[in-house]
Design an enzyme around this catalytic site. Sequence first.
Site, mmCIF file in Angstrom:
data_model
loop_
_atom_site.group_PDB
_atom_site.id
_atom_site.type_symbol
_atom_site.label_atom_id
_atom_site.label_comp_id
_atom_site.label_asym_id
_atom_site.label_seq_id
_atom_site.Cartn_x
_atom_site.Cartn_y
_atom_site.Cartn_z
ATOM 1 C CE LYS A 148 -47.400 -58.196 -41.275
ATOM 2 N NZ LYS A 148 -46.402 -57.103 -41.450
ATOM 3 C CE LYS A 152 -42.766 -62.790 -48.380
ATOM 4 N NZ LYS A 152 -42.700 -61.621 -47.483
ATOM 5 C CE LYS A 159 -36.737 -56.182 -49.552
ATOM 6 N NZ LYS A 159 -38.009 -56.830 -49.747
ATOM 7 C CG ASP A 209 -49.897 -59.126 -47.997
ATOM 8 O OD1 ASP A 209 -48.914 -59.586 -47.388
ATOM 9 O OD2 ASP A 209 -50.624 -58.238 -47.545
#
Length: 298
Positions: A40, A45, A71, A158
């Site tokens: 998520k 991550k 990003k 996701d």
Amino acid sequence: MNLHTPKQGFSRPDGDGSVQVQLDPADKIKGAKVFAVYGKGGIGKSTTSSNLSAAFSKLGHRVLQIGCDPKHDSTFTLTKKLMPTVIDVLETVEFHSEELRPEDYMFEGYNGVMCVEAGGPPAGTGCGGYVVGQTVKLLKQHHLLEDTDVVIFDVLGDVVCGGFAAPLQHAERAVVVAANDFDSIFAMNRIVQAIGAKAKNYDVRLAGVVANRSRETDEIDRFCEAVGMPRLAHFRDVDEIRRSRLKKCTLFEMPDSPEVIQAQDEYMRLAAMLWAGVEPSSAAPMKDRDIFDFLGFE
């Protein structure tokens, strides 16, 4: 790579009604162990991927981390800066990839980890799968994958489309990062579904879940037991991990404390386990309605 109509004889749908980005088999990554990290959005991550890359490097492996997020902040704790993306540098040469040099888009980070930010198409246009495909193709053209032992794809949020599922077509194992909460576990269930779809036609298999930013793991463990997947590691909600990202460094560069040392040891254990080989999980994800009821409280 073909974005819309797969090549004749190369159409391999991943699920009922799916329209997936298909990557050319010639662009397959060979030789390196390839991992794709999903979870998520905002779950950590990139922090997990970067510290795992650092841990692999400390085990003596040659590591390449590929950030797959517009990003482009996957690797900045390794490089201490936001790097130009593959799409950005390709645009400067009007997408004539033969005009690029490796140093235009690949940068060395902490302890020799090589870092690439794939970037993404402008908002509302293009496809993330195209970006991943172009990045891998460029790395192969410059023979940069031949000197790599471990490749880590750090993938945007996701899995919601075939484009950002594209790294699963390269990976040997997929790792899910989740916290011990409803939203993270709900997203994890969807990601496990996507990995299972890709596993029908590609070599990727689910490795398991990394519990992150969580004091407890009771809800994650309950879900894992229900669907049949292992928890690989547990990183507590430790302030030093948060501050390492603010300081633009890996956890391995933070001052020693019991919490830091414990987290470093857990990353080293996880890297050693993944390198040795994790048995594929045959998890059976739940339907959305079922997991909603499963995670709900009276």
